[in-house]
Motif scaffolding. Structure first.
Motif, PDB file in Angstrom:
ATOM      1  N   GLY A   1      46.795  55.458  65.829  1.00  0.00           N
ATOM      2  CA  GLY A   1      46.933  56.771  65.351  1.00  0.00           C
ATOM      3  C   GLY A   1      48.494  57.332  65.137  1.00  0.00           C
ATOM      4  O   GLY A   1      48.642  58.370  65.550  1.00  0.00           O
ATOM      5  N   LEU A   2      49.274  56.428  64.695  1.00  0.00           N
ATOM      6  CA  LEU A   2      50.615  56.966  64.355  1.00  0.00           C
ATOM      7  C   LEU A   2      50.907  57.436  62.687  1.00  0.00           C
ATOM      8  O   LEU A   2      51.805  57.457  62.513  1.00  0.00           O
TER       9      LEU A   2
ATOM     10  N   TRP B   1      64.384  67.352  76.000  1.00  0.00           N
ATOM     11  CA  TRP B   1      62.994  66.736  75.772  1.00  0.00           C
ATOM     12  C   TRP B   1      63.186  65.102  75.966  1.00  0.00           C
ATOM     13  O   TRP B   1      64.598  64.579  75.646  1.00  0.00           O
ATOM     14  N   HIS B   2      62.434  64.437  76.232  1.00  0.00           N
ATOM     15  CA  HIS B   2      62.568  62.949  76.477  1.00  0.00           C
ATOM     16  C   HIS B   2      61.592  62.145  75.818  1.00  0.00           C
ATOM     17  O   HIS B   2      60.304  62.000  76.297  1.00  0.00           O
ATOM     18  N   ALA B   3      61.696  61.905  74.392  1.00  0.00           N
ATOM     19  CA  ALA B   3      60.662  61.501  73.430  1.00  0.00           C
ATOM     20  C   ALA B   3      59.945  60.339  73.971  1.00  0.00           C
ATOM     21  O   ALA B   3      58.722  60.129  73.498  1.00  0.00           O
ATOM     22  N   THR B   4      60.770  59.396  74.496  1.00  0.00           N
ATOM     23  CA  THR B   4      60.112  57.981  74.939  1.00  0.00           C
ATOM     24  C   THR B   4      59.528  57.966  76.144  1.00  0.00           C
ATOM     25  O   THR B   4      58.928  57.071  76.520  1.00  0.00           O
ATOM     26  N   LEU B   5      59.824  59.000  76.939  1.00  0.00           N
ATOM     27  CA  LEU B   5      59.497  59.029  78.504  1.00  0.00           C
ATOM     28  C   LEU B   5      58.511  60.247  78.921  1.00  0.00           C
ATOM     29  O   LEU B   5      58.332  60.146  79.985  1.00  0.00           O
TER      30      LEU B   5
ATOM     31  N   GLY C   1      55.480  57.179  69.749  1.00  0.00           N
ATOM     32  CA  GLY C   1      55.196  57.572  68.430  1.00  0.00           C
ATOM     33  C   GLY C   1      53.869  58.510  68.178  1.00  0.00           C
ATOM     34  O   GLY C   1      53.970  59.233  67.703  1.00  0.00           O
ATOM     35  N   GLN C   2      52.901  58.035  69.196  1.00  0.00           N
ATOM     36  CA  GLN C   2      51.796  58.829  69.021  1.00  0.00           C
ATOM     37  C   GLN C   2      52.046  60.553  69.622  1.00  0.00           C
ATOM     38  O   GLN C   2      51.770  61.670  69.007  1.00  0.00           O
ATOM     39  N   GLU C   3      52.923  60.385  70.739  1.00  0.00           N
ATOM     40  CA  GLU C   3      53.357  61.833  71.042  1.00  0.00           C
ATOM     41  C   GLU C   3      54.136  62.621  70.314  1.00  0.00           C
ATOM     42  O   GLU C   3      54.246  63.795  70.277  1.00  0.00           O
TER      43      GLU C   3
ATOM     44  N   ALA D   1      62.010  55.845  62.445  1.00  0.00           N
ATOM     45  CA  ALA D   1      60.585  55.903  61.893  1.00  0.00           C
ATOM     46  C   ALA D   1      60.117  57.270  61.508  1.00  0.00           C
ATOM     47  O   ALA D   1      59.626  57.441  60.477  1.00  0.00           O
ATOM     48  N   ILE D   2      60.397  58.260  62.113  1.00  0.00           N
ATOM     49  CA  ILE D   2      60.236  59.709  61.834  1.00  0.00           C
ATOM     50  C   ILE D   2      60.952  60.137  60.620  1.00  0.00           C
ATOM     51  O   ILE D   2      60.481  60.737  59.531  1.00  0.00           O
ATOM     52  N   ASP D   3      62.347  59.855  60.385  1.00  0.00           N
ATOM     53  CA  ASP D   3      63.204  60.248  59.418  1.00  0.00           C
ATOM     54  C   ASP D   3      62.771  59.541  57.977  1.00  0.00           C
ATOM     55  O   ASP D   3      62.802  60.119  57.120  1.00  0.00           O
ATOM     56  N   ARG D   4      62.072  58.270  58.230  1.00  0.00           N
ATOM     57  CA  ARG D   4      61.786  57.412  57.047  1.00  0.00           C
ATOM     58  C   ARG D   4      60.309  57.674  56.642  1.00  0.00           C
ATOM     59  O   ARG D   4      59.808  56.889  55.779  1.00  0.00           O
ATOM     60  N   GLY D   5      59.494  58.413  57.326  1.00  0.00           N
ATOM     61  CA  GLY D   5      58.073  58.903  56.901  1.00  0.00           C
ATOM     62  C   GLY D   5      57.255  57.707  57.639  1.00  0.00           C
ATOM     63  O   GLY D   5      55.961  57.713  57.116  1.00  0.00           O
ATOM     64  N   VAL D   6      57.533  56.814  58.397  1.00  0.00           N
ATOM     65  CA  VAL D   6      56.510  55.876  59.058  1.00  0.00           C
ATOM     66  C   VAL D   6      55.729  56.591  60.056  1.00  0.00           C
ATOM     67  O   VAL D   6      54.638  56.267  60.007  1.00  0.00           O
ATOM     68  N   VAL D   7      56.020  57.504  60.691  1.00  0.00           N
ATOM     69  CA  VAL D   7      55.297  58.427  61.549  1.00  0.00           C
ATOM     70  C   VAL D   7      55.591  59.738  61.624  1.00  0.00           C
ATOM     71  O   VAL D   7      56.721  60.125  61.152  1.00  0.00           O
ATOM     72  N   SER D   8      54.794  60.697  61.985  1.00  0.00           N
ATOM     73  CA  SER D   8      54.947  61.929  61.890  1.00  0.00           C
ATOM     74  C   SER D   8      55.658  62.401  63.138  1.00  0.00           C
ATOM     75  O   SER D   8      55.464  62.018  64.120  1.00  0.00           O
ATOM     76  N   GLY D   9      56.572  63.377  63.166  1.00  0.00           N
ATOM     77  CA  GLY D   9      57.148  63.785  64.412  1.00  0.00           C
ATOM     78  C   GLY D   9      58.197  64.943  64.140  1.00  0.00           C
ATOM     79  O   GLY D   9      58.446  65.067  62.981  1.00  0.00           O
ATOM     80  N   PRO D  10      58.906  65.307  65.012  1.00  0.00           N
ATOM     81  CA  PRO D  10      60.053  66.271  64.917  1.00  0.00           C
ATOM     82  C   PRO D  10      61.320  65.690  64.697  1.00  0.00           C
ATOM     83  O   PRO D  10      61.486  64.348  64.737  1.00  0.00           O
TER      84      PRO D  10
END
Length: 487
Positions: free
Chosen positions: A57-58, A132-136, A157-159, A184-193
């Motif tokens: 789902g990422l 924010w704590h993206a991994t926690l 990654g899902q969050e 991963a987000i910056d390289r387009g592997v997953v979506s996110g802020p």
């Protein structure tokens, strides 16, 4: 291997060489494999990687980007620019190369463009969560402190994708192993802020970032790091030299700012809320190391003594601070420090607290929250919005609703500016360590094209932020559209 070679080896004429890496046949095979890999990467490697992550789902959910060579124009809208406390009309928003390039009068922009009709709706800059704590955020405390770190990262990654779909196009991550997710987000592997990472939270022994169990004490020089240190959640440091080392490690990893713990906290069990943590000279070591890299230190702290000590050490952003007194608030203003504050109100959106010690500390903080907002505004302190949703599966859904709660203390557009233009000014303190090098949180020429289209009127209230699924019609980050429901 050919039969002749095998017979020669059996007769002892040729020595056995178990490693055939240098054999011509092996080298030729490797060249064929490398060529095939290169071809596959060229043809569809990116799709394969995205497909792999889709199983979790990422996969990135970008809908479309700007047409090559053509600008994008948003029209038929009312917009809040993140700074001016009024909605503006009669202008279009022109986007090229991921940035806003012009705000011409309606219909006066480029004609050869991709036109997006916003249907008269409200347009705002992308929202920014400064704490924010993206991994926690979406794992329990038990999972965060004990589970395989790969599981924690997959949940993160899902969050991240869900965070973007709530309209938060940028977060300042104030502690945790987030560098891989950011990449991963910056390289387009997953979506996110966009992520402004702090890396590991730097804490003294017995401080707010020391999550060790009592049965692991005492720590001896030869002991291995505990789980939270080994995975990059926290870094325990005592003495100026050790603080200097841990600060430099986070900068080496790519921190855009440094996070230290200067006082007791709610989540941790063994540091009372009233304690001051780190000596001033220890904090000064972190501040000096960060300054050498052109950036700053932010500090978790609640009490007057801890806040004042952090300010004297040169800390530029106070995180929380709900127990500050008037003298301390005025000191924040005089030092030009930012107040990154959260609506901790001990309500249905609060982080879960099962331990009575944690509950008592959370109640004390909640009692100080209303007064803190009132003093900050009346004394003219620079204030930015954050949530600090932490170790709270499902709790992240309240992110927009928590921003809407600020209207209890101030008019809606002023509250919205704390999560847009003002928040962008705080992020700019990272200077050359800013990972994105550009203006965020505003709709203005030259700014990053992070833009949201809403059903709702931010001049009247911000309640619509609490239900982005229904009210957020378009999500754009860097000129790329990740959600569009304007029809």
């Amino acid at each position: 291997m050919c039969m002749t070679c095998c017979e020669a080896i059996e007769k002892g004429v040729v020595a056995i060489n178990p490693c055939l890496c240098g054999a011509p046949e092996t080298q030729a095979a490797m060249h064929r494999i490398e060529a095939d890999i290169s071809r596959r990467q060229f043809m569809g490697g990116s799709a394969a990687v995205i497909g792999m992550f889709a199983g979790f789902g990422l996969a990135p959910r970008e809908l479309r980007a700007q047409s090559p060579g053509r600008p994008m124009v948003l029209t038929n809208l009312r917009f809040f620019d993140g700074v001016t406390l009024a909605m503006q009309t009669g202008r279009d928003i022109v986007i090229e190369g991921g940035h806003i390039t012009a705000l011409p009068a309606t219909g006066a922009g480029p004609q050869d463009a991709d036109i997006i009709d916003c249907g008269g709706r409200s347009v705002t800059p992308g929202l920014i969560d400064c704490h924010w704590h993206a991994t926690l955020v979406s794992v329990t405390q038990l999972a965060a402190l004990t589970q395989d770190i790969a599981f924690v990262h997959l949940v993160a990654g899902q969050e991240a994708g869900a965070t973007l779909m709530r309209g938060f196009t940028t977060v300042r991550d104030t502690g945790g192993p987030v560098f891989g997710l950011k990449m991963a987000i910056d390289r387009g592997v997953v979506s996110g802020p966009r992520i402004f990472p702090s890396g590991a939270m730097i804490s003294q022994t017995s401080g707010h970032g020391d999550f060790r169990l009592l049965n692991t004490l005492p720590r001896m020089p030869g002991n291995a790091p505990d789980y939270t240190e080994a995975t990059g959640v926290a870094a325990i440091a005592d003495g100026a030299d050790e603080v200097l080392r841990r600060t430099r490690e986070q900068l080496m990893r790519g921190a855009s700012q440094i996070k230290i713990m200067a006082g007791g906290g709610v989540t941790s069990l063994y540091d009372p809320l009233d304690t001051a943590q780190f000596l001033q000279e220890e904090m000064e070591a972190a501040v000096r190391a960060a300054a050498d890299w052109g950036t700053y230190v932010c500090s978790h702290v609640y009490t007057p003594e801890g806040i004042q000590r952090a300010l004297r050490a040169g800390v530029k952003s106070i995180e929380h601070g709900q127990l500050a007194d008037l003298e301390t608030v005025r000191m924040m203003r005089e030092e030009g420090a930012w107040w990154s504050i959260q609506p901790f109100l001990q309500d249905e959106d609060s982080n879960p607290r099962s331990d009575p010690v944690q509950q008592q500390k959370a109640e004390e903080v909640a009692r100080g929250t209303v007064r803190a907002f009132e003093m900050g505004r009346s004394e003219g302190v620079s204030m930015a919005f954050g949530t600090d949703i932490l170790m709270n599966p499902g709790g992240s859904q309240s992110q927009g609703r928590q921003l809407a709660k600020l209207t209890r203390f101030m008019p809606p557009l002023e509250a919205l500016s704390m999560a847009t233009g003002r928040a962008g000014d705080l992020l700019a303190l990272s200077g050359p360590r800013d990972p994105y090098q550009g203006r965020l949180g505003i709709i203005a020429e030259g700014a990053h094209a992070d833009i949201l289209v809403w059903d709702g009127d931010p001049e009247n209230d911000l309640d619509f932020l609490g239900d982005p699924g229904a009210n957020l019609r378009l999500v754009m980050k860097g000129g790329r559209i990740f959600k569009e429901q304007l029809a």
